[in-house]
Design a protein around this motif. Sequence first.
Motif, PDB file in Angstrom:
ATOM      1  N   PHE A   1       0.814  -1.209   0.000  1.00 42.88           N
ATOM      2  CA  PHE A   1       0.000   0.000   0.000  1.00 42.88           C
ATOM      3  C   PHE A   1       0.853   1.266   0.000  1.00 42.88           C
ATOM      4  CE2 PHE A   1      -2.612  -3.259   2.217  1.00 42.88           C
ATOM      5  CZ  PHE A   1      -3.485  -3.479   1.167  1.00 42.88           C
ATOM      6  N   VAL A   2       1.809   1.311  -0.888  1.00 42.76           N
ATOM      7  CA  VAL A   2       2.703   2.455  -1.021  1.00 42.76           C
ATOM      8  C   VAL A   2       1.975   3.559  -1.772  1.00 42.76           C
ATOM      9  CG1 VAL A   2       4.870   3.239  -2.033  1.00 42.76           C
ATOM     10  CG2 VAL A   2       4.731   0.984  -1.007  1.00 42.76           C
ATOM     11  N   GLU A   3       1.976   4.777  -1.242  1.00 44.44           N
ATOM     12  CA  GLU A   3       1.283   5.896  -1.889  1.00 44.44           C
ATOM     13  C   GLU A   3       2.125   6.575  -2.957  1.00 44.44           C
ATOM     14  OE1 GLU A   3      -0.711   8.578   0.729  1.00 44.44           O
ATOM     15  OE2 GLU A   3      -1.316   6.965   2.071  1.00 44.44           O
TER      16      GLU A   3
ATOM     17  N   ARG B   1       6.790   2.079  -8.425  1.00 43.38           N
ATOM     18  CA  ARG B   1       7.572   1.621  -9.583  1.00 43.38           C
ATOM     19  C   ARG B   1       8.812   0.857  -9.116  1.00 43.38           C
ATOM     20  NH1 ARG B   1       6.079   6.632 -11.470  1.00 43.38           N
ATOM     21  NH2 ARG B   1       8.100   7.580 -11.028  1.00 43.38           N
ATOM     22  N   LEU B   2       9.460   1.348  -8.084  1.00 44.96           N
ATOM     23  CA  LEU B   2      10.628   0.659  -7.543  1.00 44.96           C
ATOM     24  C   LEU B   2      10.235  -0.735  -7.042  1.00 44.96           C
ATOM     25  CD1 LEU B   2      13.587   0.615  -6.649  1.00 44.96           C
ATOM     26  CD2 LEU B   2      12.853   1.703  -4.519  1.00 44.96           C
TER      27      LEU B   2
END
Length: 112
Positions: free
Chosen positions: A81-83, A89-90
């Motif tokens: 759950f990265v904003e 992308r990483l």
Amino acid sequence: MREVSCGSWHSDRVALIGDAVHAVHPISGMGGSLALGDARVLAQELATGDPPGALAEFERRRRPAAKRVQREARFEAATMFVESSTLRRLRDGVVEHTPLFDWFLRRGTRES
């Protein structure tokens, strides 16, 4: 989502199991499994005939597994759950171009 972690899992003749004592983020899919493991170990310990000792031993045996699953669920949630679009992308590049995802799958299968 909230994580539950109690200081003590038992008091007198009462023991908490499952989400009541160590709820984890649903992303892990491990809540039911932890609860069943708790029930199994609690039954084993109560069969010894020493309820106060059984409750303490139940907690001693199960706490490490609950902590491990909670730690892994926190990592999974933070990763999924990265904003930040840059961090997404990483993450996606790491998953696509390294064996990291396969390693996590194999590791989870071995521990089950």
